[in-house]
Design a protein around this motif. Structure first.
Motif, PDB file in Angstrom:
ATOM      1  N   PRO A 166      -2.440  -0.681  -2.900  1.00 42.04           N
ATOM      2  CA  PRO A 166      -3.764  -1.300  -3.004  1.00 42.04           C
ATOM      3  C   PRO A 166      -3.885  -2.554  -2.144  1.00 42.04           C
ATOM      4  CG  PRO A 166      -2.938  -0.688  -5.163  1.00 42.04           C
ATOM      5  CD  PRO A 166      -1.802  -0.495  -4.218  1.00 42.04           C
ATOM      6  N   TRP A 167      -5.103  -2.833  -1.720  1.00 44.70           N
ATOM      7  CA  TRP A 167      -5.350  -3.935  -0.798  1.00 44.70           C
ATOM      8  C   TRP A 167      -4.848  -5.266  -1.336  1.00 44.70           C
ATOM      9  CZ3 TRP A 167      -7.992  -8.231  -2.278  1.00 44.70           C
ATOM     10  CH2 TRP A 167      -8.792  -8.118  -3.429  1.00 44.70           C
ATOM     11  N   HIS A 168      -5.030  -5.508  -2.650  1.00 43.18           N
ATOM     12  CA  HIS A 168      -4.652  -6.808  -3.201  1.00 43.18           C
ATOM     13  C   HIS A 168      -3.131  -6.989  -3.188  1.00 43.18           C
ATOM     14  CE1 HIS A 168      -3.926  -4.503  -6.950  1.00 43.18           C
ATOM     15  NE2 HIS A 168      -5.106  -3.965  -6.729  1.00 43.18           N
ATOM     16  N   ALA A 169      -2.404  -5.895  -3.442  1.00 46.60           N
ATOM     17  CA  ALA A 169      -0.946  -5.985  -3.404  1.00 46.60           C
ATOM     18  C   ALA A 169      -0.452  -6.178  -1.978  1.00 46.60           C
ATOM     19  CB  ALA A 169      -0.336  -4.728  -4.011  1.00 46.60           C
ATOM     20  N   ARG A 170      -1.071  -5.470  -1.046  1.00 54.49           N
ATOM     21  CA  ARG A 170      -0.679  -5.598   0.360  1.00 54.49           C
ATOM     22  C   ARG A 170      -0.969  -7.013   0.868  1.00 54.49           C
ATOM     23  NH1 ARG A 170      -1.528  -1.149   4.896  1.00 54.49           N
ATOM     24  NH2 ARG A 170      -1.770   0.100   3.032  1.00 54.49           N
ATOM     25  N   ALA A 171      -2.127  -7.568   0.484  1.00 48.23           N
ATOM     26  CA  ALA A 171      -2.484  -8.918   0.935  1.00 48.23           C
ATOM     27  C   ALA A 171      -1.533  -9.957   0.362  1.00 48.23           C
ATOM     28  CB  ALA A 171      -3.916  -9.232   0.521  1.00 48.23           C
TER      29      ALA A 171
END
Length: 224
Positions: free
Chosen positions: A119-124
Motif C-alpha cells: 500500500p502507498w502509505h507503507a511504501r511512503a
C-alpha cells in the motif's frame, strides 16, 4: 551432510498463511515459529506443519525476533515474515553472500508483484526512513523483514528495540560495526487470504511503525 539453517518467523495470528509458508521452505531450512500471542490457533497449525514453536508473551516484532534468534541453533539464521508475502524459495539467494563471506548481512529489497501488494502509505513510510538512513551512511533502499546473518554476530550487536523499530536499529548498529550489507531484490506479494498486516494493513499501523522508526533514529548512534 546437508547444511541446516534456522528460519525465524515472528507470528501473530497467521494461521491462514502458515501452511503455505512452511511448505515452501527449501530443503535444509528449519522453521522456528515465534508465537506472539496468537488467538487463531497459529501455534497448533505451525506444529502440525513441522515447525518448532516458541512462545514470546511480550508483544512486539522485535521481541519475537529476538526470542527466535535466542532459540535458533545454526550458524546462519534467516528472518522471514509468516504472512505469505515473501517466497521462502528466495532465501538461498540471500544466504549465498553471507555463507560465502562476501557479506555480513543480506536483506531483501521488496519488488511488489501487484499494485495492491504494498500500500502507498507503507511504501511512503519506508521510503522516508530509508532516505534518512542513507543520510547517515547506511546504504539501503528498504527495511524489508527478510534477512540473513550469522546468529552469534546478530545477538552481539545488542539490539534493544522490541517493537517495530527493531529492524531499523539492527541496520544502524550493523553499519556502525562496519558490516558489509548486501541488498537483494525479492518478490513481494499480497498477504495470504484471511490475514492482515499489523503495519502496512492500515494507515494507523504504518504511522505507528514509522513513529517507532523515527524514535530509533533519534536514539541510536549510526556509522561515523
Amino acid at each position: 551432510m546437508r547444511t541446516q539453517i534456522d528460519v525465524v518467523l515472528p507470528c501473530l495470528d497467521e494461521a491462514a498463511a502458515l501452511p503455505g509458508v512452511l511448505g515452501a521452505l527449501p530443503p535444509g531450512y528449519r522453521a522456528i515459529v515465534v508465537d506472539n500471542g496468537s488467538r487463531d490457533g497459529s501455534p497448533e497449525v505451525a506444529a502440525r506443519h513441522g515447525a518448532r514453536v516458541v512462545r514470546e508473551p511480550r508483544r512486539g516484532y522485535g521481541a519475537a525476533v529476538h526470542t527466535g534468534l535466542e532459540a535458533a541453533g545454526t550458524e546462519l539464521v534467516c528472518v522471514l515474515d509468516a504472512d505469505g508475502s515473501f517466497d521462502p524459495g528466495e532465501l538461498p539467494a540471500l544466504v549465498a553472500p553471507v555463507a560465502a563471506g562476501t557479506a555480513d548481512l543480506a536483506v531483501g529489497r521488496r519488488r511488489p508483484v501487484s499494485i495492491g501488494a504494498w500500500p502507498w502509505h507503507a511504501r511512503a513510510g519506508t521510503a522516508l526512513v530509508a532516505a534518512l538512513l542513507r543520510q547517515r551512511g547506511v546504504p539501503l533502499r528498504d527495511l524489508s523483514p527478510i534477512r540473513v546473518a550469522r546468529r552469534v554476530e546478530l545477538l552481539a550487536l545488542g539490539v534493544t528495540d522490541r517493537a517495530f523499530g527493531y529492524p531499523l536499529e539492527l541496520m544502524i548498529r550493523a553499519a556502525a560495526a562496519g558490516w558489509r550489507i548486501h541488498e537483494h531484490d525479492v518478490r513481494y506479494a499480497p498477504r495470504a487470504t484471511g490475514t492482515k498486516s499489523k503495519v502496512s494493513g492500515s494507515v494507523r499501523g504504518t504511522v505507528r511503525a514509522t513513529r517507532d522508526f523515527l524514535t530509533v533514529l533519534r536514539s541510536v548512534d549510526g556509522p561515523r
